[in-house]
Design an enzyme around this catalytic site. Structure first.
Site, PDB file in Angstrom:
ATOM      1  N   ASP A 107     -45.049 -52.290-108.885  1.00  0.00           N
ATOM      2  CA  ASP A 107     -44.812 -53.215-110.001  1.00  0.00           C
ATOM      3  C   ASP A 107     -45.549 -54.541-109.843  1.00  0.00           C
ATOM      4  OD1 ASP A 107     -43.123 -51.404-111.222  1.00  0.00           O
ATOM      5  OD2 ASP A 107     -41.344 -52.167-110.211  1.00  0.00           O
ATOM      6  N   GLU A 122     -79.107 -47.586 -98.666  1.00  0.00           N
ATOM      7  CA  GLU A 122     -80.428 -47.036 -98.974  1.00  0.00           C
ATOM      8  C   GLU A 122     -81.589 -47.842 -98.413  1.00  0.00           C
ATOM      9  OE1 GLU A 122     -81.071 -46.871-103.165  1.00  0.00           O
ATOM     10  OE2 GLU A 122     -80.158 -48.820-103.553  1.00  0.00           O
ATOM     11  N   THR A 136     -72.312 -63.797-116.296  1.00  0.00           N
ATOM     12  CA  THR A 136     -71.441 -63.020-115.414  1.00  0.00           C
ATOM     13  C   THR A 136     -72.316 -62.072-114.637  1.00  0.00           C
ATOM     14  OG1 THR A 136     -71.083 -61.387-117.147  1.00  0.00           O
ATOM     15  CG2 THR A 136     -69.485 -63.156-116.982  1.00  0.00           C
TER      16      THR A 136
END
Length: 767
Positions: free
Chosen positions: A182, A615, A519
């Site tokens: 919760d 990578e 953003t």
């Protein structure tokens, strides 16, 4: 007497111990882990505890114990208290539930029951207890600690223990971890299990949305939350629900008329479905329960819509823990053990909490007291105060939900400003959520809001469209930078009279010259958790394959360019043996140590291995090189396989975290831009000539902040497209520790003891 610690370990350990005679004993470092509430994931606690006790403390022979069935096992004792080892917690981090069981115990609520529990702890030499549970469980733990001295005196009086034993175990250290789906515990941004529960809810909502659209239905979804509406609130924002009911913010009188008007308006605009989310503890202003069946009947009677009810129930508690919960559990587990090892008789019982992306320690009873004040405020109908006590993040989310409703029902006062929103760089989950919230908040502010297709390339070609309330994202994105077509971009900016740009994307934002709010990933946490989730899920399946075929090691390559965040955090979430990243340089000697480590591991019952490689972690030590090295050195002991995860990490539906985080960033970015436009508007023009006219918004440690691009340039490695300092490198110590490597803890930064006050709760956090 305890064995003498190896001399080489002494300068590496930064623990502080109470070196009084009564505490220099093996039992002082004995820990029992007990739970009394069901949570989706707690494997990190056992892994962290075992690793610290085996590698991190001077008394390397100190045992670790599990208490089965929570407080019930503590009271009954006997076989319920068992010693654990490294293998007993192997391969459990991806499992839901708890391996040591859980049960509610009425006996522990009585002094007689706690007396039995104290006797059982003393019999096993336990003086350090870690409890995972909700506020009731943690309150019981604090009462147990407070009564500890009196309980020992009673045991001496009853002749069950001697005075010497009572003196030896005269103090009990307690650390709590909050396990509650919760997210109803004040003082922590997120409790263990909440994110996994949100995953279950969003899976159901996404599935229901398709059938609702097909049949033009209204769905009323009831989620858990008897006294706390966090699950309902976040799932409503993440799914774009039409109406929301939570216990902390009851609707005003006459809400039935407003809700039906809202539902009818969305249908008149062409929507084929309605979603209403209700917490099980929802009430009206008079304290009368609002049930899902009542809402359904209301919609059917007044609007005649085909309406169905879905009660999610306990499905929210089950399932595989999310990647976020696995990392959160591991971080909190490690911090909990450190807190116990550093505790003194004067240290108050504490709770390990999450603040932003930092682990902190809070006085247990301060958190419990504030949590109880929330319920008291709700009982006395002081609902605004209840929301404030829940924390600033809940207040902000509630405001965002209210704003979303208001912007669809209220007339707008038009301003002189025009704003454009576009995406740049590679796709990332959560971008649509940011665009959606920014568009709607911009419209609610009275601005003219445009969306641009295909990033800066689209802006240069004039692919600018007026947004509408239904629009969820700016279509398409490209890596094209504005410098390639600056003249055409300026021309279209003038043509559409654009005063501000909101750019949603990745590293390309740092190289964007312009104004507005951006953003991007130049913050501690970016909106792209599905990459981590898909990596973790893929590695879970790979581990399962390796378990079926004994003595097999998988070399897995992840994305990220030069940034090793995905590899590191995925390694923690799946229990990898190693993760190679560019930010943590490694040599052939390190590779040799890793191979030898796996060779020794194959001699145990854990005959599988998982190695992650970012990578671009090394120019020469490629994935194929690692495969050949491990295959050659492990010949006759284990075999190897390669798996390149590739672009599947960029696909999939956004997680609840990303939808929530993207929504908050979009709202805050648009509100910030509105404020700046008002400040910079003079004589009919906008003057964007200050450093803060071009900013990046993101989570910085404990709160969302705006950072000017000019300042970010000073701390950015443009060659490798990285920040010069990576906050998550501190997690690599935990990764190595959980993989059972010999490590030094000199670099570990323990969480600070903070306090829970109304002022600290008012600070807006990232979640």
């Amino acid at each position: 007497p305890a064995p003498s610690p190896p001399k080489t370990l002494i300068p590496k350990i930064t623990f502080s111990f109470p070196w009084s005679c009564s505490h220099v004993s093996l039992s002082f470092l004995t820990l029992a882990f007990t739970r009394s509430f069901l949570i989706p994931s707690s494997a990190g606690l056992w892994l962290a505890g075992q690793a610290l006790l085996q590698r991190g403390n001077p008394f390397t022979s100190a045992p670790l114990l599990f208490c089965l069935q929570g407080y019930e096992g503590l009271v009954e004792g006997g076989e319920n208290i068992k010693q654990a080892n490294w293998l007993s917690v192997s391969n459990i981090i991806q499992l839901g539930g708890t391996i040591i069981g859980s049960a509610r115990c009425k006996a522990f609520t009585t002094r007689e029951g706690r007396l039995l529990a104290a006797y059982n702890l003393v019999q096993h030499g336990i003086t350090n207890l870690c409890v995972i549970g909700g506020d009731g469980s943690l309150t019981g733990a604090n009462i147990f600690r407070t009564e500890w001295g009196g309980l020992l005196e009673q045991l001496v009086k009853d002749g069950k223990i001697t005075k010497e034993v009572a003196k030896k175990y005269c103090h009990l250290n307690i650390v709590g971890l909050v396990g509650s789906i919760d997210n109803d515990f004040c003082g922590t941004d997120m409790t263990i299990g909440t994110d996994s529960a949100l995953h279950r809810i969003m899976e159901v909502i996404d599935a229901i949305t398709t059938t609702a659209q097909s049949h033009q239905r209204t769905f009323v979804l009831e989620v858990m939350g008897r006294h706390c509406g966090y699950l309902a609130l976040v799932s409503a924002l993440a799914s774009g629900a039409d109406w929301l009911f939570i216990p902390e913010a009851p609707p005003e009188d006459g809400w039935e008329d407003f809700m039906c008007a809202r539902l009818g308006e969305t249908r008149s605009r062409g929507s084929r479905l309605n979603i209403i989310i209700i917490a099980e503890g929802a009430i009206d202003r008079n304290g009368k329960p609002i049930s899902s069946s009542y809402v359904k009947d209301l919609v059917v009677q007044r609007l005649g819509f085909d309406t169905r009810v879905t009660v999610l129930g306990h499905v929210q508690r089950g399932g595989t823990p999310s990647a976020f919960d696995r990392v959160l559990s591991s971080k909190m587990g490690m911090e909990a053990v450190m807190a116990l090892l550093e505790a003194t008789p004067d240290t108050p019982a504490c709770v390990v909490s999450l603040s932003g992306n930092q682990s902190v320690r809070l006085p247990l009873m301060e958190c419990v007291q504030v949590t109880k004040e929330v319920q008291k405020a709700m009982d006395e109908k002081r609902f605004e105060e209840a929301i404030q006590l829940r924390g600033r993040h809940t207040c902000a989310l509630t405001a965002a939900a209210v704003c979303a409703d208001w912007c669809c029902l209220s007339p707008f006062r038009q301003t002189h400003f025009s704003l454009a929103i576009l995406n740049v760089g590679a796709p990332a989950a959560g971008m649509n959520a940011a665009v959606r919230s920014a568009v709607r908040i911009g419209i609610s502010q009275g601005h003219t809001v445009y969306v641009v297709n295909d990033g800066f390339e689209g802006l240069s070609k004039g692919q600018v469209h007026l947004s509408c309330l239904q629009l969820g994202a700016a279509g398409g994105r490209h890596r094209t930078l504005p410098k390639t077509s600056m003249e055409k971009i300026v021309e279209n900016v003038r043509k559409f009279n654009i005063h501000s740009l909101l750019v949603v994307g990745g590293f390309e934002l740092s190289m964007t010259q312009g104004w507005g709010s951006h953003t991007c990933s130049n913050s501690d946490i970016c909106a792209n958790e599905p990459s981590l989730l898909s990596s973790a899920q893929s590695c879970d399946r790979i581990k399962q394959s390796a378990s079926g075929t004994k003595r097999r090691v998988f070399i897995v390559e992840t994305m990220g360019g030069y940034c090793g965040y995905l590899s590191t955090v995925t390694g923690i979430a799946v229990g990898a043996d190693a993760a190679y990243v560019y930010e943590d340089p490694f040599t052939i000697h390190d590779l040799k140590v890793n191979v030898e480590h796996l060779t020794e591991k194959m001699k145990t019952d854990i005959q599988r291995g998982l190695v992650l490689r970012n990578e671009k972690c090394h120019e020469h030590y490629t994935t194929e090189f690692l495969y050949n090295l491990y295959s050659s050195e492990g010949r006759g002991i284990f075999d190897c396989r390669i798996n390149v995860l590739g672009h599947l990490q960029q696909g999939g539906a956004p997680t609840p975290f990303d939808r929530n985080y993207g929504t908050k960033l979009g709202v805050k970015a648009m509100l910030w831009m509105s404020e700046k436009l008002q400040e910079a508007y003079r004589k009919g023009r906008v003057f964007a000539n200050s450093a803060d006219s071009a900013c990046v918004i993101g989570l910085r440690k404990k709160m969302v902040a705006f950072s000017p691009v000019t300042e970010l340039k000073k701390v950015t490695d443009f060659e490798h497209r990285l920040p010069q300092e990576q906050w998550w490198l501190n997690l690599r110590l935990m990764l190595k520790m959980l993989a059972n490597y010999q490590i030094s803890l000199t670099e570990y930064i323990s969480g600070k003891m903070e306090h829970v006050t109304r002022r600290t709760l008012s600070i807006e956090k990232g979640f």
